[in-house]
Design a protein around this motif. Structure first.
Motif, PDB file in Angstrom:
ATOM      1  N   LEU A  25       0.829  -1.205   0.000  1.00 24.09           N
ATOM      2  CA  LEU A  25       0.000   0.000   0.000  1.00 24.09           C
ATOM      3  C   LEU A  25       0.861   1.252   0.000  1.00 24.09           C
ATOM      4  O   LEU A  25       0.559   2.232  -0.699  1.00 24.09           O
ATOM      5  CB  LEU A  25      -0.912   0.003   1.226  1.00 24.09           C
ATOM      6  CG  LEU A  25      -2.058  -1.006   1.235  1.00 24.09           C
ATOM      7  CD1 LEU A  25      -2.684  -1.072   2.622  1.00 24.09           C
ATOM      8  CD2 LEU A  25      -3.115  -0.639   0.199  1.00 24.09           C
ATOM      9  N   LEU A  82      -3.275   8.851   5.412  1.00 25.11           N
ATOM     10  CA  LEU A  82      -4.072   7.664   5.111  1.00 25.11           C
ATOM     11  C   LEU A  82      -3.861   7.279   3.649  1.00 25.11           C
ATOM     12  O   LEU A  82      -4.043   8.120   2.755  1.00 25.11           O
ATOM     13  CB  LEU A  82      -5.556   7.946   5.375  1.00 25.11           C
ATOM     14  CG  LEU A  82      -6.554   6.872   4.913  1.00 25.11           C
ATOM     15  CD1 LEU A  82      -6.367   5.584   5.692  1.00 25.11           C
ATOM     16  CD2 LEU A  82      -7.989   7.389   5.079  1.00 25.11           C
ATOM     17  N   GLY A  84      -4.457   4.167   0.489  1.00 26.28           N
ATOM     18  CA  GLY A  84      -5.269   3.033   0.069  1.00 26.28           C
ATOM     19  C   GLY A  84      -6.379   3.474  -0.870  1.00 26.28           C
ATOM     20  O   GLY A  84      -7.058   4.469  -0.618  1.00 26.28           O
ATOM     21  N   ARG A  96      -6.402  -0.359   3.835  1.00 21.88           N
ATOM     22  CA  ARG A  96      -5.873   0.996   3.958  1.00 21.88           C
ATOM     23  C   ARG A  96      -4.856   1.022   5.097  1.00 21.88           C
ATOM     24  O   ARG A  96      -4.898   0.197   6.006  1.00 21.88           O
ATOM     25  CB  ARG A  96      -6.962   2.046   4.173  1.00 21.88           C
ATOM     26  CG  ARG A  96      -7.837   1.855   5.392  1.00 21.88           C
ATOM     27  CD  ARG A  96      -9.081   1.088   5.059  1.00 21.88           C
ATOM     28  NE  ARG A  96     -10.061   1.138   6.147  1.00 21.88           N
ATOM     29  CZ  ARG A  96     -11.068   0.274   6.221  1.00 21.88           C
ATOM     30  NH1 ARG A  96     -11.213  -0.687   5.323  1.00 21.88           N
ATOM     31  NH2 ARG A  96     -11.951   0.377   7.195  1.00 21.88           N
ATOM     32  N   THR A  98      -2.722   3.738   7.748  1.00 25.19           N
ATOM     33  CA  THR A  98      -2.519   5.063   8.332  1.00 25.19           C
ATOM     34  C   THR A  98      -1.146   5.113   8.985  1.00 25.19           C
ATOM     35  O   THR A  98      -0.833   4.274   9.833  1.00 25.19           O
ATOM     36  CB  THR A  98      -3.592   5.390   9.385  1.00 25.19           C
ATOM     37  OG1 THR A  98      -4.887   5.354   8.769  1.00 25.19           O
ATOM     38  CG2 THR A  98      -3.368   6.771   9.973  1.00 25.19           C
TER      39      THR A  98
END
Length: 257
Positions: A25, A82, A84, A96, A98
């Motif tokens: 990601l 964040l 994704g 996702r 963070t």
């Protein structure tokens, strides 16, 4: 008297699969939602920013002093970002990541040229303004991270889960600059083979945009792919034969299909 039921920990143990998902990601992200603290009110401020990564995987952004998030970071460098893509269907069903930490502004004496090279490889249109005096690069020094791999798949991560220890690999920065240019100029066919054979990507004029100890970043327009090395090279001089071997393996894979 019955004892109260013990609450189930919502966080799963971090394993190799979770680390790979989080790193994927991070390496594939072209943008993210940046959260800072408003310099006037101290309240939360969320903005969108384009993104690239340093060699070790740390997020890198380019901002103007005219932007709200730059003024926020200048006053308080604490932030999170964040990453994704939501994809089709329920956006909460998609992974996702963070990242939480502090953003450090990169001055002239810092690794600006390396970050500029890697950032422009991911965002070539930024070349129109990257050298304007009001623009600066920022590198997010990650303190911790939260990965949500979908429903019921939550992980708390440390920097060691996401970033590469570059100790002993300092020469890679100089090697990467020449290698990326050389591969795109003289071995464009091999770059396209990497994308097609290992990333199951469509044919096209793929570009190598980055090279680090764990893999290659490839791009075709706005599409980004990541090729992970099965065995990371232990030294920069091992990368050339690795790239040659991967091209040979890619040809064999495609010929067999």
């Amino acid at each position: 008297m019955a004892r109260p039921a013990k609450k189930k920990d919502p966080l799963l143990p971090v394993d190799a699969e979770a680390r790979r998902l989080a790193k994927d990601l991070l390496r594939r992200a072209r943008h993210g939602a940046l959260a800072t603290l408003d310099p006037e009110t101290g309240g939360p401020l969320a903005t969108r920013t384009a993104l690239a990564t340093d060699l070790d995987g740390a997020p890198v952004i380019l901002t103007s002093t005219l932007s709200a998030h730059t003024q926020a970071l200048l006053k308080d460098p604490r932030c999170s970002i964040l990453l994704g893509e939501p994809g089709k269907g329920d956006p909460l069903a998609h992974p996702r990541l963070t990242l939480i930490g502090r953003a450090g502004r990169i001055g002239p004496a810092g690794p600006r040229e390396r970050l500029k090279r890697r950032y422009l490889a991911r965002h070539p249109k930024a070349g129109l303004y990257v050298d304007f005096p009001d623009f600066s690069f920022w590198r997010l020094e990650v303190a911790r991270a939260s990965l949500n791999g979908g429903f019921g798949r939550a992980y708390a991560m440390t920097p060691a889960d996401l970033l590469i220890d570059m100790t002993g690999l300092e020469e890679l920065a100089d090697f990467e600059a020449g290698a990326v240019d050389h591969m795109n100029a003289d071995h464009a066919e091999a770059v396209a083979l990497y994308a097609r054979a290992f990333c199951r990507a469509p044919a096209g004029d793929w570009l190598l945009t980055g090279l680090d100890p764990e893999g290659l970043d490839l791009a075709l327009g706005d599409r980004v792919e990541r090729l992970w090395f099965e065995t990371p090279p232990g030294a920069p001089e091992q990368l050339r034969p690795l790239l040659v071997r991967l091209a040979k393996e890619a040809r064999e894979r495609l010929a067999a299909t």
